[in-house]
Each structure stands twice: as C-alpha cells, then as structure tokens.
Design an enzyme around this catalytic site. Structure first.
Site, PDB file in Angstrom:
ATOM      1  CB  SER A  12      17.949 -41.229   8.242  1.00 35.13           C
ATOM      2  OG  SER A  12      18.428 -40.000   7.743  1.00 35.13           O
TER       3      SER A  12
ATOM      4  CE  LYS B 155      19.608 -35.725   7.632  1.00 40.21           C
ATOM      5  NZ  LYS B 155      18.725 -36.440   8.555  1.00 40.21           N
TER       6      LYS B 155
ATOM      7  CD  GLU C 198      21.447 -30.578  10.611  1.00 38.67           C
ATOM      8  OE1 GLU C 198      20.372 -30.460   9.971  1.00 38.67           O
ATOM      9  OE2 GLU C 198      21.586 -31.375  11.563  1.00 38.67           O
TER      10      GLU C 198
HETATM   11  N1  LIG Z   1      23.007 -44.142  21.905  1.00 48.32           N
HETATM   12  C1  LIG Z   1      23.288 -44.444  20.624  1.00 48.32           C
HETATM   13  N2  LIG Z   1      24.350 -45.207  20.312  1.00 48.32           N
HETATM   14  C2  LIG Z   1      24.634 -45.498  19.029  1.00 48.32           C
HETATM   15  N3  LIG Z   1      23.918 -45.046  18.004  1.00 48.32           N
HETATM   16  C3  LIG Z   1      22.854 -44.293  18.261  1.00 48.32           C
HETATM   17  C4  LIG Z   1      22.487 -43.923  19.572  1.00 48.32           C
HETATM   18  N4  LIG Z   1      21.382 -43.133  19.527  1.00 48.32           N
HETATM   19  C5  LIG Z   1      21.087 -43.022  18.207  1.00 48.32           C
HETATM   20  N5  LIG Z   1      21.956 -43.713  17.462  1.00 48.32           N
HETATM   21  C6  LIG Z   1      21.980 -43.855  16.018  1.00 48.32           C
HETATM   22  O1  LIG Z   1      22.372 -42.602  15.476  1.00 48.32           O
HETATM   23  C7  LIG Z   1      21.813 -42.471  14.175  1.00 48.32           C
HETATM   24  C8  LIG Z   1      21.142 -41.136  13.999  1.00 48.32           C
HETATM   25  O2  LIG Z   1      22.007 -40.149  14.338  1.00 48.32           O
HETATM   26  P1  LIG Z   1      22.421 -38.927  13.432  1.00 48.32           P
HETATM   27  O3  LIG Z   1      23.724 -39.226  12.775  1.00 48.32           O
HETATM   28  O4  LIG Z   1      22.358 -37.774  14.372  1.00 48.32           O
HETATM   29  O5  LIG Z   1      21.264 -38.851  12.312  1.00 48.32           O
HETATM   30  P2  LIG Z   1      20.766 -37.629  11.429  1.00 48.32           P
HETATM   31  O6  LIG Z   1      21.954 -36.750  11.153  1.00 48.32           O
HETATM   32  O7  LIG Z   1      20.201 -38.262  10.184  1.00 48.32           O
HETATM   33  O8  LIG Z   1      19.687 -36.931  12.189  1.00 48.32           O
HETATM   34  C9  LIG Z   1      20.780 -43.573  14.041  1.00 48.32           C
HETATM   35  O9  LIG Z   1      21.292 -44.539  13.166  1.00 48.32           O
HETATM   36  C10 LIG Z   1      20.615 -44.104  15.437  1.00 48.32           C
HETATM   37  O10 LIG Z   1      20.313 -45.470  15.438  1.00 48.32           O
HETATM   38  C1  LIG Z   2      11.855 -31.744   9.869  1.00 49.72           C
HETATM   39  C2  LIG Z   2      12.419 -30.426  10.290  1.00 49.72           C
HETATM   40  C3  LIG Z   2      13.598 -30.371  11.021  1.00 49.72           C
HETATM   41  N1  LIG Z   2      14.090 -29.179  11.401  1.00 49.72           N
HETATM   42  C4  LIG Z   2      15.345 -29.137  12.174  1.00 49.72           C
HETATM   43  C5  LIG Z   2      15.393 -30.022  13.377  1.00 49.72           C
HETATM   44  C6  LIG Z   2      16.861 -30.335  13.503  1.00 49.72           C
HETATM   45  O1  LIG Z   2      17.480 -29.236  14.183  1.00 49.72           O
HETATM   46  C7  LIG Z   2      17.330 -30.382  12.045  1.00 49.72           C
HETATM   47  C8  LIG Z   2      17.345 -31.780  11.483  1.00 49.72           C
HETATM   48  O2  LIG Z   2      18.382 -32.470  12.044  1.00 49.72           O
HETATM   49  P1  LIG Z   2      18.683 -34.041  11.762  1.00 49.72           P
HETATM   50  O3  LIG Z   2      20.142 -34.108  12.049  1.00 49.72           O
HETATM   51  O4  LIG Z   2      18.338 -34.331  10.339  1.00 49.72           O
HETATM   52  O5  LIG Z   2      17.840 -34.792  12.720  1.00 49.72           O
HETATM   53  O6  LIG Z   2      16.372 -29.616  11.312  1.00 49.72           O
HETATM   54  C9  LIG Z   2      13.456 -28.004  11.052  1.00 49.72           C
HETATM   55  O7  LIG Z   2      13.922 -26.905  11.388  1.00 49.72           O
HETATM   56  N2  LIG Z   2      12.299 -28.057  10.345  1.00 49.72           N
HETATM   57  C10 LIG Z   2      11.754 -29.217   9.948  1.00 49.72           C
HETATM   58  O8  LIG Z   2      10.680 -29.220   9.296  1.00 49.72           O
END
Ligand SMILES: Nc1ncnc2c1ncn2[C@@H]1O[C@H](COP(=O)(O)OP(=O)(O)O)[C@@H](O)[C@H]1O
Ligand SMILES: Cc1cn([C@H]2C[C@H](O)[C@@H](COP(=O)(O)O)O2)c(=O)[nH]c1=O
Length: 197
Positions: free
Chosen positions: A12, A14, A85
């Site tokens: 999302s 984050k 995280e």
């Molecule tokens: N190739 C890309 N270029 C730019 N933005 C991207 C790309 N791939 C994913 N994203 C964007 O990155 C965001 C998710 O990355 P991330 O910061 O790792 O999220 P989270 O920490 O919540 O898991 C999303 O808004 C997604 O649309």
């Molecule tokens: C839902 C869920 C996630 N995880 C792990 C998977 C990834 O390593 C992180 C989440 O990273 P993001 O930056 O928010 O995409 O958490 C997990 O261990 N257990 C779960 O249920």
C-alpha cells in the site's frame, strides 16, 4: 511528542511513505533515525526498500534482545524517528518506543501491517493500536476488484491459505491486498473456511 501508527495492507506504499518523510526531513537538514526489525531480511540486512525502487539504509536494526532504552543512541539533534515493518516488533519494543517519545521529546512514526494473512492482529501492532496517539490508514485497492483493500491474502502455489505461521517474509508472490469479498471468495475457491472466532 506523539507516537504514530500508519498501517496498511501489503503493497500500500507504507515504505514509500516512510522514505518520502525521511527525504523531507533530511532535505531541510533535520535529523531522522530510520529503524527496522532485524527479522526483515528481504532486501538485505539494513536496507529499507520500497517496491517503487527507492531505498535507504536503516540507521539501527532492532533485534529480539535489543533494549531500545539502552542500545539506541540519541544523536545531538533529533527531529523524528521512523520505523518500518513495525508488525515484527514485540509489544515490549512498542512500549519502549512510547517511552522514548517523551524521554527524548521526539515524534515516532511507525509503519506496518495491522493484521496477518489469518486476519489476526500482529502482537506489536496490537500494542501500537493501544498506545499510539495517532492511527492512520494507508489505503490501496483490492487486487481483485476496485474496493479498498483491508486484508492480506496469502497464496501458496496459487491457492489461498489461512494456516501456517503468522510470520513468513515475502512479496507479491505470497501476499495480495484484498477486500473482504475477494478474501472470502478466494478462500471458498480453495475450499478453506474463513478464520474462526
Ligand atoms: N515499478 C514501480 N514503479 C513505481 N512504483 C511502483 C512500482 N511497483 C510498485 N510501485 C508502487 O509501490 C508502492 C508499494 O510499494 P511499497 O512502498 O513497497 O509498499 P508497502 O511498504 O506498503 O508494502 C505501490 O504504491 C505501488 O504502486
Ligand atoms: C501479511 C503478512 C506479511 N508478512 C510479511 C511479508 C513481507 O515480508 C512483510 C510485509 O511487507 P510489506 O512491505 O507490507 O509488503 O510481512 C508476514 O510475515 N505475515 C503475514 O501474514
């Protein structure tokens, strides 16, 4: 000074939000500390990396045995602490962060998941919901429709699951942000019950 919990499902943005906040502070010559749990080794030990491609190095890694009140050193000037995280931190570490906000007079912004793929609160996230001044949702759409995502659906070999340990590091191949309807539909297709009460 305030403790913030910014939570959202997987993918999302984050981490992207955290990196952007860090950039804003540093571009104004303000000091931020970037923290993350050492358990998160997805992108190499001290790397905080967003799927967008942006990344920064963490200043401090939190181990299970870390005593934040002793081991974390306060820089001379400090404007903010950012934690990624945060769902992987223990409730005790969350309490310590709460104390640091007032001991050091500094805001702490924590980013992480609220619940696991089984719809259960992570223990650290539960403590944050209890202790944070400010709880904000980072939103994204469901991967299966256009509603807002609330849950994290886990797939193993393309099949939705609700069993197994709460913690398993992974990316899009394992976890998808979903709404309630798509979460339930995927479980039904996999002949799996919604997690019971
Ligand atoms: N190739 C890309 N270029 C730019 N933005 C991207 C790309 N791939 C994913 N994203 C964007 O990155 C965001 C998710 O990355 P991330 O910061 O790792 O999220 P989270 O920490 O919540 O898991 C999303 O808004 C997604 O649309
Ligand atoms: C839902 C869920 C996630 N995880 C792990 C998977 C990834 O390593 C992180 C989440 O990273 P993001 O930056 O928010 O995409 O958490 C997990 O261990 N257990 C779960 O249920």
């Amino acid at each position: 000074n305030k403790l913030y919990f910014r939570h959202g499902p997987v993918s999302s943005a984050k981490t992207l939000n955290l990196l952007s906040v860090a950039h804003s502070y540093r571009s104004q010559n303000k000091t931020v500390l970037l923290l993350k749990p050492s358990l998160d080794t997805r992108f190499g030990n001290a790397t905080i990396k967003s799927r967008s491609g942006l990344e920064k190095t963490a200043d401090f890694m939190i181990e299970d045995t870390t005593d934040l009140l002793v081991d974390l050193q306060k820089p001379k000037e400090l404007h903010c602490i950012l934690v990624d995280e945060v769902q992987f931190l223990s409730p005790h570490h969350i309490s310590q962060l709460r104390h640091i906000t007032s001991l050091w007079s500094v805001p702490i912004i924590c980013y992480g998941l609220r619940t696991d793929f089984r719809t259960r609160l992570f223990p650290g996230s539960k403590r944050l919901l209890e202790l944070a001044d400010n709880i904000e949702e980072i939103k994204t759409t469901c991967y299966g429709c256009n509603r807002k995502a609330l849950f994290n659906l886990k797939h193993v070999d393309g099949v939705a699951v609700v069993d197994g340990p709460s913690v398993q590091l992974g990316c899009e191949e394992s976890y998808f942000p979903t709404c309630f309807t798509c979460y339930k539909k995927a479980l039904t297709q996999a002949d799996t019950e919604f997690p019971s009460d």
